[in-house]
Design a protein around this motif. Sequence first.
Motif, mmCIF file in Angstrom:
data_model
loop_
_atom_site.group_PDB
_atom_site.id
_atom_site.type_symbol
_atom_site.label_atom_id
_atom_site.label_comp_id
_atom_site.label_asym_id
_atom_site.label_seq_id
_atom_site.Cartn_x
_atom_site.Cartn_y
_atom_site.Cartn_z
ATOM 1 N N GLY A 440 0.802 -1.218 0.000
ATOM 2 C CA GLY A 440 0.000 0.000 0.000
ATOM 3 C C GLY A 440 0.836 1.270 0.000
ATOM 4 O O GLY A 440 0.310 2.356 -0.289
ATOM 5 N N ARG A 441 2.126 1.159 0.297
ATOM 6 C CA ARG A 441 2.994 2.337 0.306
ATOM 7 C C ARG A 441 3.375 2.752 -1.115
ATOM 8 O O ARG A 441 3.516 1.906 -2.001
ATOM 9 C CB ARG A 441 4.289 2.068 1.093
ATOM 10 C CG ARG A 441 4.100 1.882 2.579
ATOM 11 C CD ARG A 441 5.445 1.635 3.276
ATOM 12 N NE ARG A 441 6.358 2.777 3.187
ATOM 13 C CZ ARG A 441 7.602 2.773 3.674
ATOM 14 N NH1 ARG A 441 8.083 1.678 4.256
ATOM 15 N NH2 ARG A 441 8.369 3.849 3.572
ATOM 16 N N ALA A 442 3.535 4.035 -1.319
ATOM 17 C CA ALA A 442 4.025 4.553 -2.598
ATOM 18 C C ALA A 442 5.470 4.996 -2.407
ATOM 19 O O ALA A 442 5.764 5.816 -1.523
ATOM 20 C CB ALA A 442 3.174 5.717 -3.072
ATOM 21 N N LEU A 443 6.372 4.443 -3.212
ATOM 22 C CA LEU A 443 7.797 4.706 -3.060
ATOM 23 C C LEU A 443 8.433 4.987 -4.412
ATOM 24 O O LEU A 443 7.978 4.483 -5.442
ATOM 25 C CB LEU A 443 8.503 3.494 -2.424
ATOM 26 C CG LEU A 443 8.035 3.058 -1.032
ATOM 27 C CD1 LEU A 443 8.623 1.692 -0.695
ATOM 28 C CD2 LEU A 443 8.454 4.082 0.014
ATOM 29 N N ASP A 444 9.481 5.783 -4.402
ATOM 30 C CA ASP A 444 10.274 5.975 -5.610
ATOM 31 C C ASP A 444 11.127 4.734 -5.839
ATOM 32 O O ASP A 444 11.780 4.225 -4.908
ATOM 33 C CB ASP A 444 11.184 7.199 -5.474
ATOM 34 C CG ASP A 444 10.431 8.511 -5.620
ATOM 35 O OD1 ASP A 444 9.285 8.469 -6.102
ATOM 36 O OD2 ASP A 444 10.983 9.560 -5.256
ATOM 37 N N VAL A 445 11.122 4.246 -7.069
ATOM 38 C CA VAL A 445 11.871 3.036 -7.424
ATOM 39 C C VAL A 445 12.796 3.351 -8.594
ATOM 40 O O VAL A 445 12.361 3.910 -9.607
ATOM 41 C CB VAL A 445 10.916 1.880 -7.802
ATOM 42 C CG1 VAL A 445 11.693 0.678 -8.308
ATOM 43 C CG2 VAL A 445 10.056 1.487 -6.603
ATOM 44 N N THR A 495 2.290 -3.715 -4.013
ATOM 45 C CA THR A 495 1.024 -4.461 -4.055
ATOM 46 C C THR A 495 1.115 -5.837 -3.410
ATOM 47 O O THR A 495 0.090 -6.385 -2.991
ATOM 48 C CB THR A 495 0.563 -4.637 -5.515
ATOM 49 O OG1 THR A 495 1.593 -5.298 -6.263
ATOM 50 C CG2 THR A 495 0.257 -3.282 -6.139
ATOM 51 N N GLU A 496 2.307 -6.411 -3.356
ATOM 52 C CA GLU A 496 2.489 -7.730 -2.740
ATOM 53 C C GLU A 496 3.803 -7.744 -1.972
ATOM 54 O O GLU A 496 4.731 -7.004 -2.299
ATOM 55 C CB GLU A 496 2.562 -8.843 -3.800
ATOM 56 C CG GLU A 496 1.340 -9.081 -4.624
ATOM 57 C CD GLU A 496 1.591 -10.165 -5.660
ATOM 58 O OE1 GLU A 496 2.365 -11.103 -5.380
ATOM 59 O OE2 GLU A 496 1.044 -10.071 -6.777
ATOM 60 N N ALA A 497 3.871 -8.611 -0.962
ATOM 61 C CA ALA A 497 5.103 -8.760 -0.196
ATOM 62 C C ALA A 497 5.445 -10.231 -0.050
ATOM 63 O O ALA A 497 4.565 -11.076 0.140
ATOM 64 C CB ALA A 497 4.949 -8.120 1.183
ATOM 65 N N HIS A 498 6.729 -10.526 -0.148
ATOM 66 C CA HIS A 498 7.236 -11.883 0.072
ATOM 67 C C HIS A 498 8.280 -11.839 1.185
ATOM 68 O O HIS A 498 8.354 -10.850 1.917
ATOM 69 C CB HIS A 498 7.779 -12.435 -1.235
ATOM 70 C CG HIS A 498 6.738 -12.512 -2.315
ATOM 71 N ND1 HIS A 498 5.840 -13.545 -2.417
ATOM 72 C CD2 HIS A 498 6.420 -11.634 -3.315
ATOM 73 C CE1 HIS A 498 5.026 -13.337 -3.441
ATOM 74 N NE2 HIS A 498 5.348 -12.171 -4.000
ATOM 75 N N ASP A 499 9.057 -12.870 1.332
ATOM 76 C CA ASP A 499 9.996 -12.922 2.458
ATOM 77 C C ASP A 499 10.985 -11.752 2.433
ATOM 78 O O ASP A 499 11.228 -11.112 3.457
ATOM 79 C CB ASP A 499 10.764 -14.246 2.443
ATOM 80 C CG ASP A 499 9.862 -15.436 2.710
ATOM 81 O OD1 ASP A 499 8.787 -15.233 3.328
ATOM 82 O OD2 ASP A 499 10.214 -16.551 2.300
ATOM 83 N N TYR A 500 11.571 -11.496 1.287
ATOM 84 C CA TYR A 500 12.556 -10.420 1.174
ATOM 85 C C TYR A 500 12.218 -9.438 0.042
ATOM 86 O O TYR A 500 12.703 -8.307 0.042
ATOM 87 C CB TYR A 500 13.954 -10.994 0.932
ATOM 88 C CG TYR A 500 14.435 -11.883 2.053
ATOM 89 C CD1 TYR A 500 14.835 -11.342 3.269
ATOM 90 C CD2 TYR A 500 14.483 -13.272 1.899
ATOM 91 C CE1 TYR A 500 15.266 -12.155 4.308
ATOM 92 C CE2 TYR A 500 14.906 -14.093 2.928
ATOM 93 C CZ TYR A 500 15.306 -13.534 4.132
ATOM 94 O OH TYR A 500 15.720 -14.330 5.163
ATOM 95 N N ASP A 501 11.436 -9.869 -0.916
ATOM 96 C CA ASP A 501 11.128 -9.066 -2.095
ATOM 97 C C ASP A 501 9.686 -8.576 -2.046
ATOM 98 O O ASP A 501 8.844 -9.111 -1.315
ATOM 99 C CB ASP A 501 11.349 -9.880 -3.371
ATOM 100 C CG ASP A 501 12.747 -10.466 -3.448
ATOM 101 O OD1 ASP A 501 13.702 -9.754 -3.053
ATOM 102 O OD2 ASP A 501 12.890 -11.629 -3.877
#
Length: 516
Positions: A440-445, A495-501
């Motif tokens: 849900g966070r918006a970040l510069d990538v 939009t999604e989260a995994h263990d590290y990515d």
Amino acid sequence: MTHSLLDEPAIGLADSSKSVPSRPRVGFVSLGCPKNLVDSEVMMGLLDRAGAEMTSDVNAAEILVVNTCSFIDAAKQESVDAILEMAQHKTAGTARKLIVAGCLVERYRDEIRKNIPEVDAVVGTGELEQILAAAGLSSPAPQITEPSPFTILTGAQAAASTGARPEGDLREQQGRFSRNEWDGAEAQLPQYLYDHTTPRLLATKKASAYIKIAEGCDHPCSFCVIPNLRGKFRSRRFESVITEAESLVAQGVREITLIGQDTTCYGEDMGLKDGLAQLLDRLAVIPGLVWLRFLYAYPNKITGKLLETIAKHENIAKYLDVPLQHASGPVLKSMKRGANAEIFLKTVAKVRETVPGIALRTSFIVGFPGETEQDFETLCNFVREAKFDWLGVFGYSDEDGSKAFSLGEKVPQRVIESRKRKLMTIQKSISKKAKAAWVGRALDVLVEGESEETPLLWEGRTQFHAPEIDGTVYINDFGPFDELVAGRFYRCEITEAHDYDVVARVISESSASISG
């Protein structure tokens, strides 16, 4: 870490002799840390200026260079394997010369020559300029340039002209840098230190680059032989670093990572107080520099001024890599590091209080001689409480030449591996929860390009990810764009989260990219 250079177009930091006929083709394999990568870039720059042509195709190279790492046994073995692989290209391919450079040369100079006859020349960590003679090239005539507004010496002169840290002088008296037992090692420690006038060919992706601001190390850590390989700590001139950074940004670099064995000691040998903070303060105002970070921070050198500087500038990445090595007081004392879990927790709290939202990375060594189950549990409990964003775990490597080599009470390898797995399992759970909070966070990538796993995904990093060592942002939705441009910054929603990515979708192009 292996870098087969140059997979992407290089950025030159000095004029190149593009018209030289019959330019010998040189292929590079760079192993180990970013500091080694910068050494490779310097050697490539020197060769390029002397008339050589760099190639990423080892089958087409006439000269092969392997820049080696010798930090731990696994790194040494990787280096030897790479040398032997390149030797096959010399015996059965087009290569006519094989040069071995880097840390392995400092430790095993004579053995390399004796046991691998295909090697034509060796170049140590303090001998980078000798790559020309090793390749059979001569140094071009010096170019006449406009006088610099400040006085800067070059190469070894710059290193020799700096003062010395009292800690370094003390360690030298105590025999910290002794190489007497290393057969073939040069008696004189490496002193070389490149500067802004030194040619470099960047092998990193166009938007990012490293700047080495210091070389060597004076710390007494008993598990480490890097001071013996790299020499005493020495800082680059303040103005030289600024000039190089400005040159990089002018050529399109948008992320600069400052590196050194201990960047937090920067400037101490030149009489600077809070030298790193001063340097960051000056670099942060360079127009067009979107992200600025540094690796690595020695825990007792993290000053209030340094943290305030990180918090002050929007373009200084809210990221700190502090290799703590352990948390048990007795183990840290044996490591010649000092402190304990309680002190480290106070440091972590201070960092997070001064720089809210900062990402913290650390690394630990498990299985150090004498490490008990109680010591290891202290470490595990510390990791649970500190909740680092990123964590690396190394099994202890018994390095001949280190003070720890002579310690008794060696921990069995199976125990080391078991402890390593357990600590990483603890961290995996911490990381999974932390990454879930990103959704849900918006970040510069910073988008780095198409994923090697599938063309359906692109990869990138946030300011909370250092190049190559942390997790990945996978982009599966380009949002308003038909395609993305590698090396540009985009505003993305996680939009999604995994263990590290994590997985993200593009919202818009970042204002940082547009202004840069």
